[in-house]
Design an enzyme around this catalytic site. Structure first.
Site: not given
Ligand code: GLA
Length: 703
Positions: A120, A155, A308
């Protein structure tokens, strides 16, 4: 942003690497990893994103020994570390001992540990524990030779509806409105008897019998985004106090709705993004380019980091298509071309266990003696040839306006049609520029627009008086403005602006409307380009279709230019408006139905500039024609005439990138002899690109 990508790229060139999760492997594997990384040209790894339970197995007891060894190993191999603050996945002990740290959904259901992201954002305990692990990591690793940057969380995007969140929401509302009367007015609570007499009565938009108050929902979106930002700032401030010279980032997810990335980007040093293009979708190259351009816009034009991406199939879609050979290289170079100074992957070594064991990686389960790893290695090596691009800008004369608050306000229940969406409008308007090799910056409505020759507003449902005035001033001052449908409809409280629409923009547009008229699914509304009527436009018309886009001779050209005599038709879908000209030239009209003969597209001479309004959702060819015409108004051209379909062209610094997203070999004419940085060869007259091939062309300077 005090500390940009240059703090990482100086002396290293472009960055190459990925998420490294050594805690999933016995230590014998680590040394081999380091050797393989070196051989692949890896110079940056992100470590520790999901290591909280390894780093702090029980509250307050830390186990840093293994991470010390990982960082020492990376330092010994001259690989920089982007060290993560592991707050995205708290250890089970947090939820077990303090269940109030677990998030609650809108139905009051608590979400459990056993996955990730179970926190949370407003939980006091979670916030304190986050700060405590951040402080411990900062104290231990400040000054470590491998440590090059910090990566806070992962994220960001969690939302919680619990009572602590409700209390935090009320605090946020108190700061925004001061008193309940003001809040009641802003929320329009006389509707459906929603008047609040006590702050304690206010709750998040929890599961309710019917449509929830739209301003309550909009403020909730704002609050949730701000609350995550507050969490980010707390960790950032701790890190900054310990390592003032190291950049700090958190990884974005492109056009992700829950978080206003413009507000986040203003608070971090480096913009970084996670990008997982969907294989097999023909719109993917344009959408990916748009996402990259957004990243540049978030950073005010500065280079950004692709944190990523995937070498092949992901595992989060139902049916995960692999990437064919050459595909991840193509995507990686697309990011470089659009301003990325670092190309990283999720993840270095494919996991044997856990939820993502079927997700591709830089070293697949089958090991390093594989086609895929060979490709990784070759790509890492070739990036060295592009080292001179680090820090180089991607110049753009076209801006596309996008705004999270408007997105939130638009895509709520109870609107005229859910077929008109913010990100789809953005992509639809972006695509013709992408296809013509015209670079676009994606910017917020509050951006300084003065440097742009053309500003496109695909949709701005919610607009403040100030932003509307800025758009008006931009056009009147000589800019070219294009405004898409259902814009300027509500104010920042999501209240409808009364009078003919779009109320705050109708003067600059020289046009106004009175009814929104969605049309049935599957119905195509025929529209017709009109002949240029006024001398002003006729003058521009006489510049001819070729004055604008590089490929205006293509199929998209049946538009307002080529239709100098008018009459050419196009289709529109989903959305129409009952409009009239208040001085603007009607460039296209509806050709059938109740709206036959009334304006669909208008163009107004506004002060020293031009303002367009589009009151429908034209098909792709018509949007292409419109883009060409607006480009002609703005005097902007793409870098190359006659780009073959599927070929992306974008200039970064003095290098022209050509990327073939198509499946066949193409010949692309080039205006001057150039050296291809990727192959070392010189091209003259044209370059030949096989499917998925890329050329990075710098004008040839004879040695
Ligand atoms: C996200 C997350 C990662 C992983 C990727 C998989 O970008 O940040 O930890 O889970 O997705 O695609």
């Amino acid at each position: 942003m005090r500390l940009g990508m240059h703090t990482l790229t100086e002396g290293r060139g472009l960055l190459f690497g990925g998420d490294y999760n050594p805690e999933q492997w016995p230590e014998e594997v680590w040394a081999k990893d380091a050797e393989l990384m070196r051989a692949a040209g890896v110079n940056l790894v992100t470590v520790g994103v999901f290591s909280w339970s390894r780093l702090e197995p029980e509250p307050g007891r830390h186990d840093f020994g293994w991470l010390d060894r990982v960082l020492d190993l990376m330092a010994a191999h001259d690989i920089a570390v982007d060290l993560a603050i592991p707050t995205a996945s708290p250890p089970p002990w947090l939820g077990h001992r303090w269940p109030e740290t677990l998030p609650v959904d809108e139905r009051g259901q608590r979400l459990w540990y056993g996955s990730r992201n179970q926190y949370c954002p407003s939980s006091r305990v979670y916030r304190e524990r986050s700060q405590s692990i951040t402080t411990a990591l900062a104290e231990r690793y400040a000054g470590h030779p491998a440590l090059a940057m910090w990566h806070v969380g992962n994220e960001y995007g969690e939302v919680c509806h619990c009572d602590a969140s409700a209390a935090a929401f009320r605090d946020w509302l108190r700061a925004r409105y001061g008193d309940l009367d003001t809040l009641n007015e802003a929320w329009g609570t006389t509707f459906w008897s929603q008047g609040y007499g006590d702050w304690a009565e206010i709750v998040p938009p929890r599961h309710a019998p019917y449509i929830i108050n739209p301003t309550q929902r909009l403020d909730w979106w704002r609050f949730c985004s701000d609350e995550l930002l507050a969490h980010f700032r707390e960790q950032r401030d701790i890190l900054r106090a310990h390592t003032p010279d190291l950049p700090i980032t958190t990884n974005f997810m492109g056009l992700f709705k829950r978080v206003d990335y413009f507000s986040f980007a203003a608070e971090e040093d480096i913009v970084s993004n996670d990008c997982y293009p969907e294989p097999g979708n023909p719109r993917t190259p344009a959408l990916t380019a748009l996402t990259h351009d957004l990243m540049r816009g978030l950073g005010g034009g500065r280079p950004w980091l692709l944190m990523e991406q995937s070498t092949s199939a992901v595992n989060f879609r139902g049916h995960n298509l692999p990437k064919p050979p050459g595909q991840f290289r193509l995507e990686s170079l697309q990011a470089v071309a659009r301003g990325a100074d670092g190309l990283c992957y999720f993840q270095w070594r494919a996991s044997r266990f856990g939820a993502e064991r079927f997700h591709a990686a830089m070293v697949p389960h089958a090991g390093e003696d594989t086609r895929l790893h060979a490709e990784v290695r070759a790509h890492g090596q070739e990036l060295r040839r592009l080292a001179s691009l680090a820090g180089q800008p991607v110049p753009a004369r076209v801006a596309m306006v996008f705004d999270w608050a408007s997105w939130w306000a638009l895509e709520d229940r109870g609107r005229p049609s859910d077929r008109l969406n913010a990100t789809e409008q953005l992509l639809d308007y972006y695509t013709p520029f992408f296809e013509r090799g015209v670079s676009v910056d994606v910017v917020p409505p509050s951006a300084d627009l003065s440097a742009y020759a053309l500003v496109v507003v695909p949709n701005l449902f919610l607009v403040s008086d100030r932003d509307a005035a800025a758009l008006t001033a931009y056009a009147r001052g000589g800019g070219v403005l294009v405004v898409g449908p259902f814009s300027g409809v509500v104010d920042p409280n999501a209240h409808v602006r009364t009078g003919r629409f779009p109320a705050p923009l109708r003067e600059v547009l020289g046009a106004s409307g009175e009814e929104w008229l969605p049309v049935a699914d599957g119905q195509v509304v025929r529209c017709r380009w009109r002949a240029a009527a006024n001398p002003d436009t006729a003058g521009l018309d006489s510049a001819g279709p070729d004055s604008a886009g590089p490929d205006s001779a293509g199929p998209d050209s049946a538009g307002p230019d080529s239709a100098g005599s008018g009459g050419a038709e196009f289709g529109a879908r989903a959305w129409t408006e009952l409009l009239r000209s208040d001085g603007a030239e009607v460039v296209a009209e509806f050709a059938e139905g109740d709206l036959a003969g009334s304006p669909a597209v208008l163009r107004n001479r506004a002060g020293d500039g031009v303002a367009w309004y589009v009151g429908t959702m034209p098909d792709a060819a018509a949007l292409g024609a419109l883009a060409e015409r607006a480009l002609a108004d703005a005097g902007v051209r793409g870098p190359l005439p006659g780009l073959p379909p599927g070929v992306e062209a974008v200039r970064r610094g003095d290098v022209l990138f050509l990327l073939n997203h198509g499946t066949s070999t193409v010949r692309v004419p080039i205006p001057e002899p150039a050296d291809d940085l990727l192959t070392g060869s010189t091209a003259e007259g044209h370059v030949t690109l096989t499917s998925r091939a890329v050329a990075a062309l710098r004008p040839h300077t004879p040695s």
